[in-house]
Design a protein around this motif. Structure first.
Motif, mmCIF file in Angstrom:
data_model
loop_
_atom_site.group_PDB
_atom_site.id
_atom_site.type_symbol
_atom_site.label_atom_id
_atom_site.label_comp_id
_atom_site.label_asym_id
_atom_site.label_seq_id
_atom_site.Cartn_x
_atom_site.Cartn_y
_atom_site.Cartn_z
ATOM 1 N N PHE A 386 96.152 6.384 29.574
ATOM 2 C CA PHE A 386 97.021 7.076 30.272
ATOM 3 C C PHE A 386 98.370 7.197 29.501
ATOM 4 O O PHE A 386 99.261 8.176 29.356
ATOM 5 C CB PHE A 386 97.358 6.447 31.703
ATOM 6 N N GLU A 387 98.962 6.164 29.037
ATOM 7 C CA GLU A 387 100.250 6.082 28.229
ATOM 8 C C GLU A 387 100.037 6.879 26.913
ATOM 9 O O GLU A 387 101.162 7.161 26.314
ATOM 10 C CB GLU A 387 100.633 4.753 28.007
ATOM 11 N N ASN A 388 98.984 7.386 26.286
ATOM 12 C CA ASN A 388 98.784 8.156 25.051
ATOM 13 C C ASN A 388 98.881 9.614 25.420
ATOM 14 O O ASN A 388 98.980 10.275 24.528
ATOM 15 C CB ASN A 388 97.433 7.850 24.399
ATOM 16 N N ARG A 389 98.984 9.981 26.690
ATOM 17 C CA ARG A 389 99.136 11.345 26.975
ATOM 18 C C ARG A 389 100.432 11.927 26.183
ATOM 19 O O ARG A 389 101.299 11.239 26.128
ATOM 20 C CB ARG A 389 99.535 11.656 28.434
ATOM 21 N N ASN A 390 100.120 13.216 25.771
ATOM 22 C CA ASN A 390 101.386 13.939 25.049
ATOM 23 C C ASN A 390 102.095 14.776 26.182
ATOM 24 O O ASN A 390 101.390 16.036 26.473
ATOM 25 C CB ASN A 390 100.985 14.759 23.924
ATOM 26 N N PRO A 391 103.250 14.434 27.033
ATOM 27 C CA PRO A 391 103.664 15.156 27.964
ATOM 28 C C PRO A 391 103.877 16.853 27.572
ATOM 29 O O PRO A 391 103.796 17.546 28.531
ATOM 30 C CB PRO A 391 105.028 14.577 28.481
ATOM 31 N N ASP A 392 104.216 16.875 26.245
ATOM 32 C CA ASP A 392 104.204 18.277 25.998
ATOM 33 C C ASP A 392 103.133 19.123 25.950
ATOM 34 O O ASP A 392 103.290 20.523 26.108
ATOM 35 C CB ASP A 392 104.847 18.375 24.543
ATOM 36 N N LEU A 393 101.944 18.591 26.194
ATOM 37 C CA LEU A 393 100.954 19.428 26.031
ATOM 38 C C LEU A 393 100.275 19.505 27.402
ATOM 39 O O LEU A 393 99.268 20.166 27.741
ATOM 40 C CB LEU A 393 99.848 18.733 25.216
ATOM 41 N N VAL A 394 100.712 18.812 28.604
ATOM 42 C CA VAL A 394 100.130 18.983 29.788
ATOM 43 C C VAL A 394 100.482 20.095 30.639
ATOM 44 O O VAL A 394 101.510 20.647 30.795
ATOM 45 C CB VAL A 394 100.636 17.660 30.487
ATOM 46 N N TYR A 395 99.252 20.828 30.906
ATOM 47 C CA TYR A 395 99.451 21.874 31.881
ATOM 48 C C TYR A 395 98.179 21.993 32.690
ATOM 49 O O TYR A 395 97.221 22.088 32.346
ATOM 50 C CB TYR A 395 99.471 23.018 31.229
ATOM 51 N N ILE A 396 98.318 21.513 34.139
ATOM 52 C CA ILE A 396 97.400 21.903 35.162
ATOM 53 C C ILE A 396 97.644 22.866 36.028
ATOM 54 O O ILE A 396 98.757 22.862 37.028
ATOM 55 C CB ILE A 396 97.351 20.331 35.887
ATOM 56 N N PRO A 397 96.789 23.909 35.838
ATOM 57 C CA PRO A 397 97.102 25.000 36.793
ATOM 58 C C PRO A 397 97.180 24.726 38.172
ATOM 59 O O PRO A 397 96.198 23.660 38.609
ATOM 60 C CB PRO A 397 95.811 26.218 36.552
ATOM 61 N N ASP A 398 97.883 25.369 39.153
ATOM 62 C CA ASP A 398 97.912 24.863 40.558
ATOM 63 C C ASP A 398 96.828 25.434 41.610
ATOM 64 O O ASP A 398 96.974 25.152 42.540
ATOM 65 C CB ASP A 398 99.276 24.698 41.220
ATOM 66 N N THR A 399 95.907 26.048 40.616
ATOM 67 C CA THR A 399 94.881 26.926 41.529
ATOM 68 C C THR A 399 93.849 25.968 42.131
ATOM 69 O O THR A 399 93.234 25.155 41.139
ATOM 70 C CB THR A 399 94.312 27.947 40.433
ATOM 71 N N LYS A 400 93.491 26.136 43.125
ATOM 72 C CA LYS A 400 92.319 25.382 43.693
ATOM 73 C C LYS A 400 92.123 26.076 45.137
ATOM 74 O O LYS A 400 92.903 26.765 45.846
ATOM 75 C CB LYS A 400 92.695 23.865 43.834
ATOM 76 N N GLN A 401 90.865 25.820 45.593
ATOM 77 C CA GLN A 401 90.443 26.161 47.012
ATOM 78 C C GLN A 401 89.606 25.117 47.769
ATOM 79 O O GLN A 401 89.090 24.269 47.228
ATOM 80 C CB GLN A 401 89.513 27.461 46.710
ATOM 81 N N LYS A 402 89.883 25.137 48.894
ATOM 82 C CA LYS A 402 89.081 24.350 50.076
ATOM 83 C C LYS A 402 87.645 24.673 49.934
ATOM 84 O O LYS A 402 87.210 25.832 50.086
ATOM 85 C CB LYS A 402 89.717 24.469 51.344
ATOM 86 N N ALA A 403 86.679 23.567 50.101
ATOM 87 C CA ALA A 403 85.406 23.818 50.160
ATOM 88 C C ALA A 403 84.727 22.827 51.052
ATOM 89 O O ALA A 403 85.230 21.672 51.153
ATOM 90 C CB ALA A 403 84.710 23.829 48.874
ATOM 91 N N THR A 404 83.732 23.196 51.830
ATOM 92 C CA THR A 404 82.986 22.442 52.777
ATOM 93 C C THR A 404 81.593 22.428 51.987
ATOM 94 O O THR A 404 80.752 23.376 51.800
ATOM 95 C CB THR A 404 82.712 22.687 54.157
ATOM 96 N N VAL A 405 81.035 21.100 51.637
ATOM 97 C CA VAL A 405 79.678 21.195 50.933
ATOM 98 C C VAL A 405 79.097 20.220 51.594
ATOM 99 O O VAL A 405 79.365 19.522 52.483
ATOM 100 C CB VAL A 405 80.267 20.828 49.360
ATOM 101 N N GLY A 406 77.749 19.885 50.809
ATOM 102 C CA GLY A 406 76.793 18.910 51.440
ATOM 103 C C GLY A 406 75.767 19.251 52.486
ATOM 104 O O GLY A 406 75.188 18.742 53.234
ATOM 105 N N TYR A 407 75.315 20.569 52.214
ATOM 106 C CA TYR A 407 74.303 21.160 53.083
ATOM 107 C C TYR A 407 72.899 20.817 52.387
ATOM 108 O O TYR A 407 72.367 21.739 51.900
ATOM 109 C CB TYR A 407 74.552 22.629 53.359
#
Ligand code: CUV
Ligand code: SF4
Length: 630
Positions: A386-407
């Protein structure tokens, strides 16, 4: 609910482009760039008319050179290539199933692998005439696993699981001589038949392709599914989320990728361990997030609600976020590109299986005996990183959706019990679902499966076809990367019912389900076979009469061809959006799209145009309904 909105293909593409900018900064390669270098593809390969199975070649068929040096024509070469493709896919799925059976064989009450669904184990034992009375559940597990392992090399008889198929289907298989024998034998027969100087008759090659496929679907894959359920639990509906936005910037991010849940299950367990979480905190993180890619993601999503970071063509994206401490892989569908790519970031690329060894990875050999320690070591390795991360390179898009799975089939049957109000009161059967179909509230079902393929805008066909189907009251059962495409788009959010026709919408409301049902990973397409078999038995119809079709619009792997072969052989028309390298032989095309109908009452359709593909499926479903007079 009013603000429900699907995530569009364009939004996903914008995210990818943003991530590729990070890639460019660090000099990373990407599949998007490699596709450019590989295009246009070799025409001979595309048409399936290149043969290199002996060293007199390679031979390529052209109008001027209609035969290889041995005299084999285009039909023989295309047919042999098709069979070898199938054998590769069957081997991969089935060996995965074998690994799972082997894990069950090593299950112990003290763990790390336990029997979580003893009921299913007993059910299978009874099916296989194994005495269950008074037996310790672990003794029984070992006995059943031993028999399952024997299925791969059984000396005589057919795959045990074929007894689950309707009588009529088995009759067809026997008549067509495609009833699957030992799994390993079908693969060996396929390799033998396609050795230089053996079969060059298309019909015989297609028959063996089907038999090999069937040994996968009703053998190896079903073993993978059923024994994964015994070990890790049969899936039941569970909430989760999908798309890259499930990764958490403040947390240690571990991404599991591949297919075999034996690894990912334990990674999830240790990532949840208070001791590990405390350790992560001591390293400056807020916690640990495990998310998944590809089918291993489907496995842990179905059983644990672990979020899905993405599907096949997003595997590089998870590293490009700059926030992935470790991408931990087992087998299949893993880009060798992850090695060099991870070197551009702090990411640890951890390979774990002797079956899947790659340069530029940390190899932690995973096996049942040491699995606990291995998983712990991997989680720790990620935390330490974790400590080796380069913060300048971090980009997590905030896109996500809810899903119900397990059928799972069990879950679908249970969920639909009680939805219908009238005559039907047979609980624990597919009759309520059948009644929805017969009454026309639901017109039919499409099994949407398979991968992404750069030949198609990622997810485009999956998502657009699903939207079209549900708008026409056709319910979707989905697996593999198709299921993940749906989840990322938002089609597994129950609110997606608003995109359905009136009938399906009503069913979604009554049963409290999304219109696209997540049935699991690719080996779980065996669940779809079981569902089709149950529907046929409960309705007294043949599988081929059901208003149900299969579709793999963006498929890419050998496994997908093996799947296609067993789905068609089981009596379900199958629609492909990518050609399986057979266009170089009109005889092979004729057989696969028409001729095989005489054997198995179903065939392939290959159609690259989205609208036509969708229309053809609806047409086929309506034809089946008309033939039944419903
Ligand atoms: Ni096995 S086979 S890319 S992960 S569905 Fe996904 Fe599913 Fe295809 Fe691979
Ligand atoms: Fe050529 Fe025949 Fe050898 Fe194939 S088997 S490479 S067609 S000579």
């Amino acid at each position: 609910m009013g603000d429900f909105k699907l995530t569009t293909i364009e939004e996903n593409e914008a995210i990818t482009n943003r991530l590729l900018e990070t890639g460019a900064k660090v000099g990373a390669d990407s599949w998007q760039l490699r596709v450019k270098n590989q295009t246009p593809h070799c025409k001979f390969g595309e048409q399936g008319v290149c043969c290199r199975i002996c060293s007199m070649g390679p031979c390529r068929i052209t109008p001027k050179a209609p035969r290889g040096i041995c005299g084999c024509d285009a039909h023989g070469i295309v047919g042999r290539n098709f069979l070898r493709f199938t054998a590769g896919g069957c081997a991969a799925h089935s060996d995965h199933g074998r690994e799972i059976a082997h894990t069950l064989y090593q299950a112990r009450p003290e763990g790390p692998y336990k029997v979580k669904d003893p009921e299913k184990l007993i059910r299978i034992a009874k099916e296989w005439n194994i005495e269950t009375e008074g037996k310790d559940i672990y003794d029984l597990a070992h006995e059943v696993a031993y028999v399952a392992l024997g299925e791969y090399g059984k000396i005589e008889g057919y795959q045990n699981f074929t007894s689950r198929a309707p009588e009529h289907t088995r009759e067809l298989w026997k008549k067509a001589e495609i009833m699957p024998r030992a799994v390993d034998r079908e693969i060996a027969t396929a390799m033998h038949m396609t050795h230089m100087g053996n079969t060059s008759k298309p019909e015989a090659l297609v028959r063996q392709s089907f038999r090999t496929g069937l040994s996968d679907g009703w053998g190896g894959s079903m073993t993978g599914t059923e024994f994964s359920d015994v070990l890790f639990g049969t899936p039941t509906p569970i909430e989760t989320e999908a798309n890259l936005g499930v990764m958490v910037a403040e947390n240690v991010n571990i991404v599991v990728h591949g297919h075999d849940p034996s690894l990912s299950e334990l990674i999830c367990e240790y990532a949840d361990d208070p001791e590990m979480i405390a350790y992560a905190k001591s390293k400056g993180a807020k916690g640990i997030t495990v998310s998944g890619v590809c089918c291993t993601s489907n496995e842990v999503a179905m059983r644990r609600g672990i979020p899905m970071a993405g599907n096949f063509l997003q595997q590089e994206n998870v590293v490009l976020t700059g926030a992935c401490e470790a991408i931990v892989v087992d087998v299949q569908c893993i880009f060798p590109a992850l090695g060099p790519l991870s070197k551009c970031f702090h990411t640890k690329f951890v390979t774990t299986s002797p079956i899947c060894q790659m340069p530029d990875s940390d190899f932690v050999r995973f096996d049942a005996a040491t699995a606990g320690e291995n998983a712990k070591a991997i989680v720790k390795m990620a935390i330490d990183n974790f400590e080796n991360r380069n913060p300048d390179l971090v980009y997590i898009p905030d896109t996500k959706q809810k899903a119900t799975v397990g059928y799972s089939v069990e879950a679908i049957v249970k969920t639909l019990d009680g939805v219908t109000n009238s005559q039907v009161d047979e609980t624990g059967t597919t009759k309520p679902l059948l009644q929805c179909i017969t009454s026309g509230v639901i017109r039919g079902a499409v099994a949407m499966v398979g991968c992404n393929n750069p030949k198609i805008r990622p997810d485009y066909l999956h998502v657009e076809l699903m939207k079209k189907m549900i708008a026409n009251d056709i319910v979707i059962i989905a697996s593999g990367c198709s299921a993940q495409a749906a989840a990322k788009a938002g089609l597994m959010d129950k609110a997606a019912k608003d995109l359905c026709g009136a009938g399906l919408k009503r069913v979604c409301e009554l049963a409290d389900i999304p219109p696209v049902l997540h049935m699991g990973s690719c080996v779980d397409i065996s669940r779809m076979l079981m569902l089709a078999a149950e529907l046929a038995k409960d309705s007294g119809l043949n599988i081929s009469q059901l208003p149900v079709v299969g579709c793999a619009p963006e498929w890419m792997s050998e496994k997908a061809v093996s799947i296609g072969n067993y789905v068609v052989s089981t009596g379900l028309d199958t629609f492909l959006g990518v050609d399986p390298y057979v266009s170089g032989s009109d005889q092979m095309c004729e057989l696969l799209t028409n001729g095989v109908r005489d054997w198995v009452e179903a065939a392939y359709t290959v159609e690259k145009d989205l609208d036509k593909l969708g229309d053809l499926m609806i047409e086929r479903i309506e034809e089946k309904r008309a033939a039944l007079g419903i």
